[in-house]
Design a protein around this motif. Sequence first.
Motif, PDB file in Angstrom:
ATOM      1  N   TYR A 286      -1.686  10.336  10.606  1.00 35.29           N
ATOM      2  CA  TYR A 286      -1.171   9.261   9.458  1.00 35.29           C
ATOM      3  C   TYR A 286      -2.073   8.678   8.667  1.00 35.29           C
ATOM      4  CZ  TYR A 286       1.699   5.654   7.346  1.00 35.29           C
ATOM      5  OH  TYR A 286       1.744   4.468   6.437  1.00 35.29           O
ATOM      6  N   LEU A 287      -2.292   8.327   7.606  1.00 32.75           N
ATOM      7  CA  LEU A 287      -3.324   7.593   6.732  1.00 32.75           C
ATOM      8  C   LEU A 287      -2.380   6.548   5.852  1.00 32.75           C
ATOM      9  CD1 LEU A 287      -6.453   6.949   6.018  1.00 32.75           C
ATOM     10  CD2 LEU A 287      -6.080   8.662   4.226  1.00 32.75           C
ATOM     11  N   SER A 288      -3.028   5.546   5.983  1.00 31.88           N
ATOM     12  CA  SER A 288      -2.545   4.295   4.887  1.00 31.88           C
ATOM     13  C   SER A 288      -3.521   3.660   4.321  1.00 31.88           C
ATOM     14  CB  SER A 288      -1.590   3.295   5.557  1.00 31.88           C
ATOM     15  OG  SER A 288      -2.571   2.493   6.316  1.00 31.88           O
ATOM     16  N   ILE A 289      -3.452   3.390   2.903  1.00 29.54           N
ATOM     17  CA  ILE A 289      -4.293   2.799   2.005  1.00 29.54           C
ATOM     18  C   ILE A 289      -3.570   1.427   1.485  1.00 29.54           C
ATOM     19  CG2 ILE A 289      -5.648   3.016  -0.017  1.00 29.54           C
ATOM     20  CD1 ILE A 289      -5.518   5.996   0.380  1.00 29.54           C
ATOM     21  N   PHE A 290      -4.217   0.436   1.815  1.00 29.71           N
ATOM     22  CA  PHE A 290      -3.533  -0.922   1.417  1.00 29.71           C
ATOM     23  C   PHE A 290      -4.372  -2.132   1.285  1.00 29.71           C
ATOM     24  CE2 PHE A 290      -4.813  -0.577   6.014  1.00 29.71           C
ATOM     25  CZ  PHE A 290      -5.356  -1.948   6.173  1.00 29.71           C
ATOM     26  N   ASN A 291      -3.735  -2.995   0.537  1.00 31.54           N
ATOM     27  CA  ASN A 291      -4.392  -4.297   0.115  1.00 31.54           C
ATOM     28  C   ASN A 291      -4.968  -4.971   1.354  1.00 31.54           C
ATOM     29  OD1 ASN A 291      -5.458  -6.645  -1.227  1.00 31.54           O
ATOM     30  ND2 ASN A 291      -3.224  -6.938  -1.692  1.00 31.54           N
ATOM     31  N   ALA A 292      -6.330  -5.222   1.480  1.00 31.72           N
ATOM     32  CA  ALA A 292      -7.185  -5.881   2.294  1.00 31.72           C
ATOM     33  C   ALA A 292      -7.619  -7.102   1.420  1.00 31.72           C
ATOM     34  CB  ALA A 292      -7.910  -5.131   3.065  1.00 31.72           C
ATOM     35  N   LEU A 293      -7.158  -7.883   0.470  1.00 28.59           N
ATOM     36  CA  LEU A 293      -7.513  -8.885   0.059  1.00 28.59           C
ATOM     37  C   LEU A 293      -8.606  -8.688  -1.003  1.00 28.59           C
ATOM     38  CD1 LEU A 293      -6.611 -11.793   2.404  1.00 28.59           C
ATOM     39  CD2 LEU A 293      -5.297 -11.062   0.475  1.00 28.59           C
ATOM     40  N   ASP A 294      -9.868  -8.776  -0.464  1.00 33.54           N
ATOM     41  CA  ASP A 294     -10.901  -8.445  -1.343  1.00 33.54           C
ATOM     42  C   ASP A 294     -11.385  -7.135  -1.162  1.00 33.54           C
ATOM     43  OD1 ASP A 294     -11.740  -8.857   1.255  1.00 33.54           O
ATOM     44  OD2 ASP A 294     -13.741  -9.950   0.652  1.00 33.54           O
ATOM     45  N   GLU A 295     -10.647  -6.190  -0.524  1.00 29.32           N
ATOM     46  CA  GLU A 295     -11.162  -4.827  -0.467  1.00 29.32           C
ATOM     47  C   GLU A 295      -9.990  -3.903  -0.114  1.00 29.32           C
ATOM     48  OE1 GLU A 295     -14.178  -5.011   2.552  1.00 29.32           O
ATOM     49  OE2 GLU A 295     -12.451  -4.720   4.147  1.00 29.32           O
TER      50      GLU A 295
ATOM     51  N   GLY B 105       0.801  -1.329  -0.092  1.00 28.55           N
ATOM     52  CA  GLY B 105       0.032  -0.083  -0.158  1.00 28.55           C
ATOM     53  C   GLY B 105       0.697   1.396  -0.147  1.00 28.55           C
ATOM     54  N   LEU B 106       0.199   2.533   0.341  1.00 27.40           N
ATOM     55  CA  LEU B 106       0.871   3.634   0.455  1.00 27.40           C
ATOM     56  C   LEU B 106       0.443   4.036   1.693  1.00 27.40           C
ATOM     57  CD1 LEU B 106       0.188   5.221  -3.349  1.00 27.40           C
ATOM     58  CD2 LEU B 106       2.083   4.326  -2.390  1.00 27.40           C
ATOM     59  N   GLY B 107       1.383   5.132   2.277  1.00 28.65           N
ATOM     60  CA  GLY B 107       1.184   5.621   3.406  1.00 28.65           C
ATOM     61  C   GLY B 107       1.226   7.213   3.381  1.00 28.65           C
ATOM     62  N   PHE B 108       0.603   8.008   3.883  1.00 25.45           N
ATOM     63  CA  PHE B 108       0.502   9.495   3.996  1.00 25.45           C
ATOM     64  C   PHE B 108       0.673  10.250   5.239  1.00 25.45           C
ATOM     65  CE2 PHE B 108      -2.128   7.569   0.622  1.00 25.45           C
ATOM     66  CZ  PHE B 108      -1.389   8.028  -0.799  1.00 25.45           C
ATOM     67  N   SER B 109       1.503  11.021   5.534  1.00 17.37           N
ATOM     68  CA  SER B 109       1.896  11.717   6.630  1.00 17.37           C
ATOM     69  C   SER B 109       1.010  13.115   6.293  1.00 17.37           C
ATOM     70  CB  SER B 109       3.260  12.012   6.960  1.00 17.37           C
ATOM     71  OG  SER B 109       3.947  10.994   7.003  1.00 17.37           O
TER      72      SER B 109
END
Length: 83
Positions: A58-67, A49-53
């Motif tokens: 802090y916010l990360s957006i990542f692969n959670a398999l089916d979502e 995924g990607l993380g944002f400061s």
Amino acid sequence: MNLEWRKNAIDNIFSFIGRRVEGIEVIEMTQKEFDTKDILLESNMLLNGLGFSIGESYLSIFNALDETGFSFLREDNLMYTKI
């Protein structure tokens, strides 16, 4: 496949709207493959995924398999590389 768009599905996201992103990170995870005797055969790094400061937040957006997953914390078992 039954997909659903959920408006405002991320709790506490409103504190990020309109704020400046100050740093971006690539988030990777290690994938290990073992044989039947638990001997390590292969170890690979995978993009997770990607993380944002954003200020003190802090916010990360990542692969959670089916979502797509969202988190406000860094996890100890993942690798973070600033870009």
